[in-house]
Design a protein around this motif. Structure first.
Motif, PDB file in Angstrom:
ATOM      1  N   VAL A   1       0.838  -1.195   0.000  1.00 39.79           N
ATOM      2  CA  VAL A   1       0.000   0.000   0.000  1.00 39.79           C
ATOM      3  C   VAL A   1       0.875   1.249   0.000  1.00 39.79           C
ATOM      4  N   LYS A   2       1.972   1.171   0.775  1.00 39.96           N
ATOM      5  CA  LYS A   2       2.858   2.322   0.882  1.00 39.96           C
ATOM      6  C   LYS A   2       3.363   2.722  -0.507  1.00 39.96           C
ATOM      7  N   ASN A   3       3.768   1.722  -1.300  1.00 38.40           N
ATOM      8  CA  ASN A   3       4.293   2.026  -2.632  1.00 38.40           C
ATOM      9  C   ASN A   3       3.216   2.604  -3.545  1.00 38.40           C
ATOM     10  N   ILE A   4       2.019   2.033  -3.440  1.00 38.88           N
ATOM     11  CA  ILE A   4       0.927   2.544  -4.283  1.00 38.88           C
ATOM     12  C   ILE A   4       0.683   4.011  -3.964  1.00 38.88           C
ATOM     13  N   ILE A   5       0.619   4.327  -2.657  1.00 40.42           N
ATOM     14  CA  ILE A   5       0.337   5.701  -2.272  1.00 40.42           C
ATOM     15  C   ILE A   5       1.487   6.618  -2.665  1.00 40.42           C
ATOM     16  N   LEU A   6       2.715   6.169  -2.401  1.00 42.26           N
ATOM     17  CA  LEU A   6       3.867   7.021  -2.706  1.00 42.26           C
ATOM     18  C   LEU A   6       3.998   7.266  -4.201  1.00 42.26           C
ATOM     19  N   GLU A   7       3.543   6.287  -4.997  1.00 42.54           N
ATOM     20  CA  GLU A   7       3.643   6.459  -6.435  1.00 42.54           C
ATOM     21  C   GLU A   7       2.638   7.493  -6.949  1.00 42.54           C
ATOM     22  N   ARG A   8       1.449   7.500  -6.316  1.00 43.66           N
ATOM     23  CA  ARG A   8       0.394   8.383  -6.811  1.00 43.66           C
ATOM     24  C   ARG A   8       0.392   9.763  -6.164  1.00 43.66           C
ATOM     25  N   LEU A   9       0.873   9.827  -4.905  1.00 46.08           N
ATOM     26  CA  LEU A   9       0.831  11.100  -4.186  1.00 46.08           C
ATOM     27  C   LEU A   9       1.505  12.239  -4.959  1.00 46.08           C
ATOM     28  N   PRO A  10       2.685  12.003  -5.555  1.00 44.89           N
ATOM     29  CA  PRO A  10       3.326  13.114  -6.282  1.00 44.89           C
ATOM     30  C   PRO A  10       2.440  13.682  -7.389  1.00 44.89           C
ATOM     31  N   ASN A  11       1.707  12.820  -8.095  1.00 42.89           N
ATOM     32  CA  ASN A  11       0.836  13.318  -9.166  1.00 42.89           C
ATOM     33  C   ASN A  11      -0.228  14.244  -8.619  1.00 42.89           C
ATOM     34  N   THR A  12      -0.830  13.828  -7.493  1.00 42.43           N
ATOM     35  CA  THR A  12      -1.865  14.658  -6.890  1.00 42.43           C
ATOM     36  C   THR A  12      -1.275  15.962  -6.373  1.00 42.43           C
ATOM     37  N   VAL A  13      -0.125  15.851  -5.685  1.00 44.09           N
ATOM     38  CA  VAL A  13       0.498  17.061  -5.136  1.00 44.09           C
ATOM     39  C   VAL A  13       0.851  18.016  -6.273  1.00 44.09           C
ATOM     40  N   MET A  14       1.429  17.461  -7.341  1.00 44.76           N
ATOM     41  CA  MET A  14       1.827  18.286  -8.473  1.00 44.76           C
ATOM     42  C   MET A  14       0.636  19.085  -9.016  1.00 44.76           C
ATOM     43  N   LEU A  15      -0.471  18.398  -9.190  1.00 39.25           N
ATOM     44  CA  LEU A  15      -1.623  19.071  -9.794  1.00 39.25           C
ATOM     45  C   LEU A  15      -2.325  19.993  -8.803  1.00 39.25           C
ATOM     46  N   PHE A  16      -2.733  19.440  -7.649  1.00 38.78           N
ATOM     47  CA  PHE A  16      -3.636  20.205  -6.793  1.00 38.78           C
ATOM     48  C   PHE A  16      -2.909  21.207  -5.901  1.00 38.78           C
ATOM     49  N   THR A  17      -1.648  20.907  -5.564  1.00 38.53           N
ATOM     50  CA  THR A  17      -0.905  21.911  -4.809  1.00 38.53           C
ATOM     51  C   THR A  17      -0.648  23.126  -5.691  1.00 38.53           C
ATOM     52  N   THR A  18      -0.279  22.865  -6.936  1.00 43.57           N
ATOM     53  CA  THR A  18      -0.065  23.983  -7.853  1.00 43.57           C
ATOM     54  C   THR A  18      -1.325  24.829  -7.968  1.00 43.57           C
ATOM     55  N   VAL A  19      -2.455  24.158  -8.169  1.00 45.49           N
ATOM     56  CA  VAL A  19      -3.706  24.896  -8.324  1.00 45.49           C
ATOM     57  C   VAL A  19      -4.034  25.667  -7.048  1.00 45.49           C
ATOM     58  N   THR A  20      -3.839  25.023  -5.882  1.00 44.53           N
ATOM     59  CA  THR A  20      -4.181  25.689  -4.635  1.00 44.53           C
ATOM     60  C   THR A  20      -3.319  26.939  -4.440  1.00 44.53           C
ATOM     61  N   VAL A  21      -2.032  26.811  -4.775  1.00 43.28           N
ATOM     62  CA  VAL A  21      -1.147  27.966  -4.624  1.00 43.28           C
ATOM     63  C   VAL A  21      -1.542  29.076  -5.596  1.00 43.28           C
ATOM     64  N   ILE A  22      -1.789  28.689  -6.846  1.00 40.19           N
ATOM     65  CA  ILE A  22      -2.186  29.694  -7.843  1.00 40.19           C
ATOM     66  C   ILE A  22      -3.468  30.391  -7.392  1.00 40.19           C
ATOM     67  N   ASN A  23      -4.447  29.586  -6.962  1.00 38.87           N
ATOM     68  CA  ASN A  23      -5.711  30.158  -6.516  1.00 38.87           C
ATOM     69  C   ASN A  23      -5.505  31.107  -5.347  1.00 38.87           C
ATOM     70  N   PHE A  24      -4.650  30.703  -4.404  1.00 42.74           N
ATOM     71  CA  PHE A  24      -4.417  31.528  -3.218  1.00 42.74           C
ATOM     72  C   PHE A  24      -3.938  32.918  -3.624  1.00 42.74           C
ATOM     73  N   PHE A  25      -2.915  32.966  -4.497  1.00 41.17           N
ATOM     74  CA  PHE A  25      -2.366  34.267  -4.858  1.00 41.17           C
ATOM     75  C   PHE A  25      -3.331  35.060  -5.736  1.00 41.17           C
ATOM     76  N   LEU A  26      -3.989  34.369  -6.658  1.00 42.72           N
ATOM     77  CA  LEU A  26      -4.972  35.058  -7.507  1.00 42.72           C
ATOM     78  C   LEU A  26      -6.034  35.723  -6.640  1.00 42.72           C
ATOM     79  N   HIS A  27      -6.601  34.929  -5.711  1.00 42.52           N
ATOM     80  CA  HIS A  27      -7.695  35.457  -4.888  1.00 42.52           C
ATOM     81  C   HIS A  27      -7.207  36.576  -3.983  1.00 42.52           C
ATOM     82  N   LEU A  28      -5.999  36.402  -3.440  1.00 39.97           N
ATOM     83  CA  LEU A  28      -5.473  37.406  -2.515  1.00 39.97           C
ATOM     84  C   LEU A  28      -5.261  38.729  -3.232  1.00 39.97           C
ATOM     85  N   PHE A  29      -4.533  38.696  -4.346  1.00 40.84           N
ATOM     86  CA  PHE A  29      -4.158  39.965  -4.971  1.00 40.84           C
ATOM     87  C   PHE A  29      -5.324  40.605  -5.696  1.00 40.84           C
ATOM     88  N   ILE A  30      -6.122  39.798  -6.408  1.00 40.98           N
ATOM     89  CA  ILE A  30      -7.270  40.402  -7.081  1.00 40.98           C
ATOM     90  C   ILE A  30      -8.275  40.884  -6.046  1.00 40.98           C
TER      91      ILE A  30
END
Lengths: 361, 470
Positions: free
Chosen positions: A127-156
């Motif tokens: 299970v550990k390997n399955i999660i570790l393999e997929r976690l980076p994909n999720t982090v890459m996509l949704f962390t990027t979006v969350t950060v972008i959204n944070f700054f967009l919402h803050l500054f606008i």
């Protein structure tokens, strides 16, 4: 402040952190145990597993030419023996409530074990390997979006609160209700427009098939596949995000101390950064931290719509194939991440907020 | 009663104020449309009938075209797109030719005025014969407006009901050999059977495979030879169009309007119930927590924190996968999973403030019971700020149901918008260009979402005067 007062304060602070930690940890324990109970359907998954064992053993015996000559009842006896052996080997003969406690201990110590059905792309069943393999994909996509959204919402949001009442402000307020439509739903429209109609962007997946060999091309291909899922989340959160930040800033900008600063004749820029942004930042950062952790849980539906191989899709696959260890593993990791975030935020606030600090004295 | 009057008055004044906001007006209009749609759906098609129609399988919708967009699409295409035509064997003559041999002659004569080819052409036969005497022999002749006469097929049937599909190979072969004989050319393999049946034959078009529709009067002639006095044969011919009704059809030929209509009352009932029950339950729990304090408070707060750690959506999916829920048990599970929501924290903070108000203190001193204080003094005070959130939360539950249906976890028997989107996605609607199939339910979902969101925003401003100036 004298020496003894200060040390008493530290002791109070440590006590506070410890107390918070224990409460949060107990929360995690109970939540994980609840997940174990639900994910095993209160022991029903065991019956499914035993059924699977019985079937595969029967198949093995029936196909083995060695046992071909055996009469029917003897063969049935042999199958039953082998099934019981396998049940014992996997520990399925102990009652469920005992095993559920063992599961709990394993889960909390992050001994996540093996998946029942799913495998990682490299073929591992841990299970550990399955999660570790997929976690980076999720982090890459949704962390990027969350950060972008944070700054967009803050500054606008800050910009709009400064240009309060302008046409742009009015449009943003009027469009805020569009955010009730969730990201995955915008995703369907985006696929329709950019894939089916304009044929410019891929409808889903992580990279092109076959994946490019050159690392630069690979990265570009991944980036291309990220555009639509990211866009769907940005569009969905956009107007409500800037609307709520703007309103938040506006409410804070009518506080008495801001009026006082204005009356003192401080430059607007200074009022903005020192008198508005600074006191409003803690709740904004809290929201950001929590949504960041939330995004690591993977957006099940968005990942399904875009066929994005992240934690969300794994969760969905695990659930639909009754793969209890994977479900429990993902929940445990999520619960721990959330717990750590909340604890860290609690500590920071306790240290920063004078109103809480006073309690330690 | 005066309090009822007061309540009605309050509702009236809120409504009046609502109408002073553009978003309030638009929200009310959209909501009105949805309510009208729901009432229409419930009154014209009873629920059992809707479910039966939606789940009937292939037999009920045999006369509908498959995957046909709605009829109004032709305004955008700018062409007169074919509609479905159904013919029964009215022009039937039967002659008895001596020794128990019966000849049946059925003629379908029809005018074909459309700019595009039909999607399918089928003949459905019902025959009455006895096997001992002999099976019916059937011959089908196709006569085009240009005078081309093609002997489409000849066959014998062995069962009492059977269908003949004109998309099959024998039809292609019959046409190909006719074209070879009559025009002396080999027709392009790209020509479909419908183009062979309804296209204008010219040497160029046959070679290139680009056919235009031949408008005019067509004749399909079915000649059958039967044995025995009582034997009979009937035939129904369906020329399937490429458009259908106001909403089109799906891959099972079902008219989408059933699901689109019935989706409205289901979505409204589902979203409103979920939002109402969870909001009120949260409010009462938060009030009890804030008012009583002590052990009860800390238990409620800890339970709330546990709920915040529990992954809501995976839990919901888990339960619906394991137990295969119908929509009302799904609703119950959603309510149970969201009763201890984060809203409890903010409401509790509000209650703690109100608890200290002088009039609450006064009520305590004259000996009002706790229940009385909670329900008569505190809840009426916290209700107004909660209502906009309640209204604005409705879409999230509507979309939640759609999301579960999209994942294939919705109620399998009920026709909902999410279910239609799921069907469309699974059958590649986005990739094959059946956009209407996705866009129609999506548009209704968006309308529902916006209606409640607009109302929620307008109410928020009415209730929070501080926002009004902003």
């Amino acid at each position: 402040m004298d020496e003894s007062k200060l040390s008493r304060m530290y002791a109070g602070f440590v006590k506070f952190v410890l107390k918070r930690f224990i409460v949060l940890y107990l929360t995690v324990v109970i939540a994980v145990y609840a997940t174990i109970l639900v994910a095993n359907m209160g022991g029903k998954v065991d019956e499914i597993v035993i059924g699977d064992i019985r079937m595969s053993v029967a198949q093995m015996v029936n196909q083995n030419p060695l046992y071909k000559g055996l009469p029917g009842d003897q063969r049935a006896k042999l199958i039953e023996e082998m099934v019981q052996q396998e049940i014992k080997r996997r520990g399925l003969d102990t009652p469920f409530y005992v095993r559920s406690l063992i599961y709990l201990k394993d889960a909390l110590t992050l001994d996540l074990g093996r998946a029942l059905v799913l495998r990682s792309d490299s073929g591992s069943m841990y299970v550990k390997n399955i999660i570790l393999e997929r976690l980076p994909n999720t982090v890459m996509l949704f962390t990027t979006v969350t950060v972008i959204n944070f700054f967009l919402h803050l500054f606008i949001g800050l910009y709009l609160s400064r240009h309060y009442g302008s046409l742009l402000d009015k449009i943003s307020v009027a469009l805020a209700p569009t955010s009730v439509i969730p990201g995955w739903f915008y995703g369907i429209f985006l696929i329709l427009i950019f894939y089916s109609w304009l044929h410019v962007l891929p409808p889903g997946g992580l990279v092109d098939v076959p994946p490019p060999d050159n690392p630069v091309d690979y990265a570009l291909s991944v980036l291309k596949h990220m555009i639509l899922p990211m866009l769907s989340w940005i569009i969905s959160g956009f107007f409500l995000g800037i609307y709520s930040n703007r309103t938040f800033f506006l409410i804070f900008s009518t506080e008495d101390y801001v009026e006082a600063a204005k009356a003192k004749g401080l430059p607007p820029r200074m009022i903005e950064t020192r008198y508005i942004l600074r006191p409003t930042l803690p709740p904004i950062v809290t929201n950001f931290a929590l949504s960041l952790v939330g995004s690591w849980g993977g957006a099940i539906i968005t990942e399904t719509v875009f066929n994005w191989p992240g934690l969300g899709l794994v969760t969905y696959n695990a659930i639909s194939s009754f793969d209890t260890p994977v479900i429990v593993g993902i929940t445990v990791i999520y619960a721990y991440l959330l717990m750590i975030t909340v604890l860290v935020l609690d500590i920071i606030y306790a240290w920063l907020d004078p109103r809480i600090k006073i309690q330690f004295r | 009663m005066s309090s009822a009057k007061g309540f009605a008055g309050a509702v009236k004044s809120v409504l009046q104020e609502l109408l002073s906001y553009k978003s309030g007006v638009v929200g009310l209009l959209l909501l009105g449309f949805l309510v009208a749609l729901s009432i229409y759906a419930v009154t014209t098609i009873p629920m059992e009938k809707a479910i039966a129609m939606w789940r009937s399988g292939g037999t009920m919708w045999l006369e509908n075209p498959r995957l046909a967009p709605p009829e109004w699409i032709q305004f955008f295409v700018g062409k007169n797109l074919p509609k479905t035509m159904v013919f029964n064997s009215v022009n039937k003559t039967s002659i008895i030719v001596g020794d128990g041999v019966k000849k049946i002659h059925i003629e379908f004569v029809f005018y074909y005025p459309y700019d595009d080819f039909p999607s399918e052409l089928n003949m459905f036969f019902t025959a009455n014969f006895s096997r001992q005497l002999g099976t019916p022999k059937i011959n089908i002749l196709w006569i085009k407006p240009s005078g081309d006469e093609v002997n489409v097929t000849s066959f014998s049937t062995y069962s009492s009901t059977f269908s003949f599909y004109f998309v099959t190979d024998p039809v292609t072969e019959a046409f190909t050999s006719y074209i070879r004989q009559r025009y002396g050319i080999e027709p392009s393999y790209m020509i479909t059977n419908m183009q062979l049946l309804f296209g204008k034959f010219t040497p160029e078009s046959l070679r290139a495979g680009r056919m235009s529709v031949e408008k005019g009067v067509y004749k399909a002639i079915v000649d059958a030879t039967l044995f025995g006095q009582d034997s009979d044969l009937d035939c129904k011919m369906v020329v399937y169009g490429t458009v259908y009704g106001i909403a089109g059809t799906d891959h099972l030929r079902r008219p989408l309007e059933i699901a689109l209509l019935w989706g409205a009352p289901i979505a409204l009932a589902f979203g409103l119930t979920a939002s109402l029950v969870t909001t009120f339950a949260e409010m009462i729990i938060a009030t009890i927590s804030g008012y009583y304090g002590g052990v009860l408070d800390s238990i409620i707060q800890r339970v709330t924190e546990i709920y915040m750690v529990l992954p809501f959506l995976p839990f919901l999916i888990l339960i619906s996968v394991f137990y295969g829920l119908n929509i009302w048990t799904l609703l119950a599970v959603i309510i149970v999973l969201s009763i201890f929501g984060p809203g409890i924290k903010s409401t509790r903070a509000l209650v703690m403030q109100i608890k200290e108000y002088p009039y609450v203190e006064a009520a305590k001193t004259y000996g009002a019971s706790n229940m009385r204080i909670i329900f008569m003094y505190i809840i009426p005070k916290i209700l107004p700020p909660i209502v906009p959130g309640l209204i604005a939360a409705v879409p999230s539950y509507v979309f939640l149901e759609a999301a579960l249906a999209f994942l294939g976890l919705g109620d399998p028997s009920l026709p909902t918008w999410g279910k239609v989107i799921n069907d469309a996605f699974e059958n590649g609607a986005l990739y094959k260009g059946y956009f209407y199939w996705v866009l129609e339910p999506s548009a209704l979902l968006v309308v529902t979402g916006l209606a409640f969101a607009l109302l929620g925003f307008a109410l928020d401003r009415i209730v929070n005067p501080r926002l009004r100036e902003m």
